[in-house]
Scaffold this active site. Structure first.
Site, mmCIF file in Angstrom:
data_model
loop_
_atom_site.group_PDB
_atom_site.id
_atom_site.type_symbol
_atom_site.label_atom_id
_atom_site.label_comp_id
_atom_site.label_asym_id
_atom_site.label_seq_id
_atom_site.Cartn_x
_atom_site.Cartn_y
_atom_site.Cartn_z
ATOM 1 N N LEU A 35 4.149 62.367 34.524
ATOM 2 C CA LEU A 35 3.038 61.912 36.049
ATOM 3 C C LEU A 35 2.523 60.474 35.300
ATOM 4 O O LEU A 35 2.842 59.982 34.671
ATOM 5 C CB LEU A 35 1.823 62.859 35.587
ATOM 6 N N HIS A 39 2.115 59.366 40.684
ATOM 7 C CA HIS A 39 1.222 61.391 41.258
ATOM 8 C C HIS A 39 -0.267 60.267 41.268
ATOM 9 O O HIS A 39 -1.127 61.199 41.270
ATOM 10 C CB HIS A 39 1.199 61.704 39.939
ATOM 11 N N GLN A 63 14.670 74.416 42.899
ATOM 12 C CA GLN A 63 14.834 72.977 43.765
ATOM 13 C C GLN A 63 16.689 71.715 43.308
ATOM 14 O O GLN A 63 16.099 71.259 43.766
ATOM 15 C CB GLN A 63 14.026 71.906 44.434
ATOM 16 N N LYS A 158 7.332 58.749 48.861
ATOM 17 C CA LYS A 158 8.223 57.841 48.261
ATOM 18 C C LYS A 158 9.566 59.281 49.455
ATOM 19 O O LYS A 158 10.463 59.004 49.881
ATOM 20 C CB LYS A 158 8.276 58.158 47.068
ATOM 21 N N ASP A 159 8.623 60.773 49.538
ATOM 22 C CA ASP A 159 9.386 62.239 49.498
ATOM 23 C C ASP A 159 10.183 62.238 50.945
ATOM 24 O O ASP A 159 9.318 63.080 51.201
ATOM 25 C CB ASP A 159 9.417 63.317 48.004
ATOM 26 N N GLN A 162 11.196 65.106 52.275
ATOM 27 C CA GLN A 162 10.121 66.863 52.208
ATOM 28 C C GLN A 162 9.020 66.440 53.123
ATOM 29 O O GLN A 162 8.224 67.686 53.177
ATOM 30 C CB GLN A 162 10.040 66.260 51.067
ATOM 31 N N VAL A 185 3.730 54.296 45.809
ATOM 32 C CA VAL A 185 3.594 53.307 44.422
ATOM 33 C C VAL A 185 4.596 52.343 44.019
ATOM 34 O O VAL A 185 5.204 52.849 43.944
ATOM 35 C CB VAL A 185 2.805 53.534 43.353
ATOM 36 N N ARG A 196 12.218 59.530 37.447
ATOM 37 C CA ARG A 196 13.708 59.586 36.799
ATOM 38 C C ARG A 196 14.341 58.062 36.480
ATOM 39 O O ARG A 196 14.923 57.651 36.007
ATOM 40 C CB ARG A 196 14.263 59.375 38.406
HETATM 41 O O1 PAF Z 1 8.047 66.467 45.162
HETATM 42 C C1 PAF Z 1 7.920 66.856 43.986
HETATM 43 O O2 PAF Z 1 7.813 66.661 42.905
HETATM 44 C C2 PAF Z 1 8.875 68.286 44.369
HETATM 45 O O3 PAF Z 1 9.578 68.010 45.008
HETATM 46 C C3 PAF Z 1 7.363 69.428 44.445
HETATM 47 C C4 PAF Z 1 6.357 69.153 46.006
HETATM 48 C C5 PAF Z 1 6.448 69.359 43.415
HETATM 49 C C6 PAF Z 1 7.947 71.040 44.579
HETATM 50 O O4 PAF Z 1 8.427 71.559 43.580
#
Ligand code: PAF
Length: 286
Positions: A35, A39, A63, A158-159, A162, A185, A196
């Site tokens: 985190l 987060h 994933q 950011k994602d 997703q 952020v 990462r």
């Molecule tokens: O964005 C992430 O950290 C992951 O893709 C998630 C949504 C927790 C699913 O594993």
């Protein structure tokens, strides 16, 4: 405040049942741990909007592709607990892969029921170079939704792909919760926070700064009235550090995810770049 660290689905459900009896609003922040302040901003937002907050910490094996960083992905549960405690999250749910997917299962659709988001949303951007990635994300997120049954779930912009896919999943599968998108952020120098980023050497970190710089340049040109995608693309490319490798830079309408040839309001400009061995993503919505 003490944050309960739970590893079992049964224990999470037990707490949730009690909260629901009391009519409390529940927020879920799904994470893979490690985190950082990005987060933290999601957890803070969840605290503002909900009575109880669950943060899931699970590095989801389904994933990750076979050559990706599942094994080396940072796992920092002690620090994650501290972050959650400081902000006042109620539960960290940190299951093992066995707890999530059962024993003796092959973690593929040979043995496991998967959620498959629509092809039009996964066969582009990150989904192109990470086949199966969004099936794995949608599957684990639906499982987390079923376990925690939140009123609200918080995801970072950011994602962006997703987020778009998960919003569609909620709509398409009639899930009874609302997804709350939260802003990206950044470090003071513009680098978007990512777990990462810890992979980057000092030199690579400098190179990575050209990612957000290229997006800022696009935004400022757009504000000056330049909307043509190929002009904006070429300018951004000229700003990216020559030692990095561009995977994609795409311009999509964030209402329907279709490609645009002229930028207009609510256009997502999304980029993925390899810096050394690290793949970083970033975006802006103008
Ligand atoms: O964005 C992430 O950290 C992951 O893709 C998630 C949504 C927790 C699913 O594993």
């Amino acid at each position: 405040m003490d944050t309960l660290l739970l590893n079992n689905i049964k224990d999470v459900r037990h707490n949730i049942e009690n909260w629901k009896k009391d009519g409390l609003k529940i927020g879920l922040v799904p994470t893979m741990g490690a985190l950082h302040n990005g987060h933290a901003s999601l957890i803070k937002k969840a605290k503002e909007m909900c009575d109880k907050v669950v943060v899931s910490v699970f590095v989801n094996p389904i994933q990750f592709g076979p050559n990706e960083d599942f094994d080396k992905y940072p796992r920092t549960i002690e620090n994650d607990k501290k972050v959650c405690e400081e902000i006042g999250a109620d539960i960290i749910f940190a299951p093992s892969p066995k707890e999530m997917y059962g024993e003796n299962k092959k973690l593929s659709n040979i043995d496991l029921t998967f959620v498959c988001p629509p092809y039009s949303l996964v066969d582009c951007l990150c989904g192109k170079s990470r086949p199966g990635h969004f099936d794995g994300v949608a599957t684990v997120v639906l499982k987390l939704f079923n376990i925690v049954t939140p009123d609200y779930a918080f995801f970072g912009l950011k994602d962006a792909q997703q987020l778009f896919i998960l919003k569609n999943m909620v709509k398409d599968l009639n899930l009874n919760l609302t997804i709350i998108p939260c802003p990206i952020v950044r470090e003071d120098d513009g680098l978007a926070l990512s777990s990462r980023n810890t992979y980057l050497s000092a030199e690579e970190r400098k190179q990575a700064l050209t990612i957000s710089a290229s997006l800022r340049k696009i935004e400022s040109l757009y504000k000056q009235g330049i909307t043509d995608v190929s002009t904006l693309f070429d300018t951004a490319l000229s700003i990216l550090d020559k030692n990095t490798e561009l995977e994609y830079l795409e311009f999509r309408d964030y209402d329907n995810f279709e490609k645009v040839s002229n930028v207009k309001n609510n256009t997502l400009i999304a980029i993925a770049v390899r810096v050394g061995k690290t793949r970083l993503i970033d975006n802006i919505i103008v």
